[in-house]
Design a protein around this motif. Structure first.
Motif, short mmCIF file in Angstrom:
data_model
loop_
_atom_site.label_atom_id
_atom_site.label_comp_id
_atom_site.label_asym_id
_atom_site.label_seq_id
_atom_site.Cartn_x
_atom_site.Cartn_y
_atom_site.Cartn_z
N ASN A 32 -4.05 0.04 -4.69
CA ASN A 32 -5.30 0.45 -5.33
C ASN A 32 -5.30 0.08 -6.80
O ASN A 32 -6.29 -0.44 -7.33
N ALA A 33 -4.19 0.34 -7.48
CA ALA A 33 -4.09 0.00 -8.90
C ALA A 33 -4.20 -1.51 -9.10
O ALA A 33 -4.85 -1.97 -10.05
N GLN A 82 -7.86 -2.55 -8.73
CA GLN A 82 -8.61 -2.19 -9.94
C GLN A 82 -8.33 -3.20 -11.05
O GLN A 82 -9.26 -3.67 -11.72
N GLN A 101 -12.76 1.95 -10.81
CA GLN A 101 -12.14 3.06 -10.08
C GLN A 101 -12.40 2.94 -8.59
O GLN A 101 -13.52 2.63 -8.17
N GLY A 151 -9.53 5.29 -0.29
CA GLY A 151 -8.25 5.25 -1.00
C GLY A 151 -7.06 4.86 -0.14
O GLY A 151 -6.12 4.27 -0.64
N LYS A 152 -7.11 5.15 1.15
CA LYS A 152 -5.97 4.84 2.02
C LYS A 152 -6.34 3.86 3.12
O LYS A 152 -5.63 3.73 4.11
N LYS A 190 -12.64 -0.48 0.72
CA LYS A 190 -12.76 0.49 -0.36
C LYS A 190 -14.09 0.34 -1.09
O LYS A 190 -14.67 -0.74 -1.09
N PRO A 238 0.82 -1.22 0.00
CA PRO A 238 0.00 0.00 0.00
C PRO A 238 0.86 1.27 0.00
O PRO A 238 0.82 2.07 0.92
N GLU A 239 1.65 1.44 -1.05
CA GLU A 239 2.52 2.60 -1.17
C GLU A 239 2.29 3.26 -2.52
O GLU A 239 2.27 2.57 -3.55
N ASP A 240 2.12 4.56 -2.52
CA ASP A 240 1.97 5.35 -3.74
C ASP A 240 0.85 4.85 -4.65
O ASP A 240 0.95 4.90 -5.87
N GLY A 241 -0.22 4.32 -4.06
CA GLY A 241 -1.38 3.88 -4.82
C GLY A 241 -1.22 2.54 -5.53
O GLY A 241 -2.08 2.14 -6.31
#
Length: 99
Positions: A45-46, A49, A64, A69-70, A74, A39-42
Protein backbone atom coordinates in the motif's frame (compact mmCIF):
# COMPACT_ATOMS: atom_id res chain seq x y z
CA UNK A 1 -9.46 19.26 -3.88
CA UNK A 2 -9.85 15.48 -3.59
CA UNK A 3 -9.73 13.08 -6.51
CA UNK A 4 -10.70 9.39 -6.46
CA UNK A 5 -8.84 6.69 -8.35
CA UNK A 6 -9.39 2.93 -8.50
CA UNK A 7 -6.19 0.90 -8.85
CA UNK A 8 -5.40 -2.78 -9.24
CA UNK A 9 -2.11 -3.64 -7.60
CA UNK A 10 0.38 -6.30 -8.66
CA UNK A 11 2.79 -6.72 -5.72
CA UNK A 12 6.17 -8.41 -6.02
CA UNK A 13 6.95 -6.90 -9.42
CA UNK A 14 10.36 -6.11 -10.87
CA UNK A 15 9.82 -2.34 -10.62
CA UNK A 16 7.43 0.25 -9.23
CA UNK A 17 5.45 1.59 -12.19
CA UNK A 18 2.06 2.49 -13.59
CA UNK A 19 1.09 0.10 -16.36
CA UNK A 20 -2.01 1.72 -17.82
CA UNK A 21 -5.71 1.09 -17.59
CA UNK A 22 -7.60 -2.10 -17.06
CA UNK A 23 -11.21 -3.20 -16.81
CA UNK A 24 -12.82 -5.92 -14.76
CA UNK A 25 -15.58 -8.32 -15.84
CA UNK A 26 -18.22 -5.77 -14.80
CA UNK A 27 -16.68 -3.10 -17.03
CA UNK A 28 -15.26 -1.00 -14.19
CA UNK A 29 -12.10 0.88 -15.16
CA UNK A 30 -9.01 1.00 -12.95
CA UNK A 31 -5.34 1.93 -13.17
CA UNK A 32 -2.86 -0.97 -13.11
CA UNK A 33 0.04 -0.36 -10.72
CA UNK A 34 2.96 -2.75 -10.25
CA UNK A 35 5.14 -2.49 -7.12
CA UNK A 36 8.19 -4.38 -5.88
CA UNK A 37 6.93 -4.53 -2.30
CA UNK A 38 5.20 -7.59 -0.96
CA UNK A 39 1.71 -7.31 0.55
CA UNK A 40 2.98 -7.56 4.13
CA UNK A 41 2.53 -5.02 6.92
CA UNK A 42 1.17 -2.39 4.51
CA UNK A 43 4.37 -2.27 2.42
CA UNK A 44 2.55 -2.70 -0.91
CA UNK A 45 0.00 0.00 0.00
CA UNK A 46 2.80 2.41 0.88
CA UNK A 47 4.56 1.61 -2.41
CA UNK A 48 1.34 2.24 -4.37
CA UNK A 49 0.87 5.60 -2.65
CA UNK A 50 4.47 6.60 -3.43
CA UNK A 51 4.33 5.40 -7.05
CA UNK A 52 1.10 7.28 -7.80
CA UNK A 53 2.31 10.39 -5.94
CA UNK A 54 5.54 10.49 -7.95
CA UNK A 55 3.67 10.04 -11.23
CA UNK A 56 1.32 12.91 -10.37
CA UNK A 57 4.01 15.16 -8.92
CA UNK A 58 2.35 15.45 -5.52
CA UNK A 59 3.59 14.68 -2.02
CA UNK A 60 3.36 11.07 -0.87
CA UNK A 61 1.09 12.25 1.94
CA UNK A 62 -1.40 13.52 -0.68
CA UNK A 63 -2.24 9.95 -1.76
CA UNK A 64 -4.12 7.67 0.64
CA UNK A 65 -5.53 4.17 0.26
CA UNK A 66 -9.14 4.59 1.45
CA UNK A 67 -10.67 1.26 0.36
CA UNK A 68 -9.33 -2.22 -0.31
CA UNK A 69 -6.45 -2.07 2.15
CA UNK A 70 -5.96 -5.84 2.04
CA UNK A 71 -7.07 -6.55 -1.54
CA UNK A 72 -5.52 -5.96 -4.96
CA UNK A 73 -8.30 -3.58 -6.03
CA UNK A 74 -7.99 -0.37 -4.02
CA UNK A 75 -9.55 3.05 -3.93
CA UNK A 76 -7.23 6.02 -3.59
CA UNK A 77 -8.02 9.54 -2.43
CA UNK A 78 -5.63 12.09 -3.90
CA UNK A 79 -5.34 15.67 -2.68
CA UNK A 80 -4.19 18.13 -5.28
CA UNK A 81 -5.12 20.89 -7.69
CA UNK A 82 -8.13 20.55 -10.01
CA UNK A 83 -5.90 19.93 -13.05
CA UNK A 84 -4.96 16.50 -11.62
CA UNK A 85 -8.39 15.33 -12.74
CA UNK A 86 -7.28 15.68 -16.36
CA UNK A 87 -4.15 13.60 -15.75
CA UNK A 88 -6.15 10.88 -14.00
CA UNK A 89 -8.78 10.87 -16.76
CA UNK A 90 -5.99 10.56 -19.31
CA UNK A 91 -4.60 7.49 -17.53
CA UNK A 92 -8.04 5.88 -17.59
CA UNK A 93 -9.00 6.88 -21.16
CA UNK A 94 -9.79 4.13 -23.59
CA UNK A 95 -7.03 4.29 -26.20
CA UNK A 96 -9.46 3.05 -28.85
CA UNK A 97 -11.65 6.16 -28.39
CA UNK A 98 -8.76 8.37 -29.56
CA UNK A 99 -9.12 7.11 -33.17
Amino acid sequence: MGHRLAVRVQPGGSADRIEGRGTDDAGRVFLKVRVRAQPEDGAANAAVQLTVAKALGVAKSAVQVVTGGKTRLKGLEIEGPPDLAGVIEGWLADERSAD
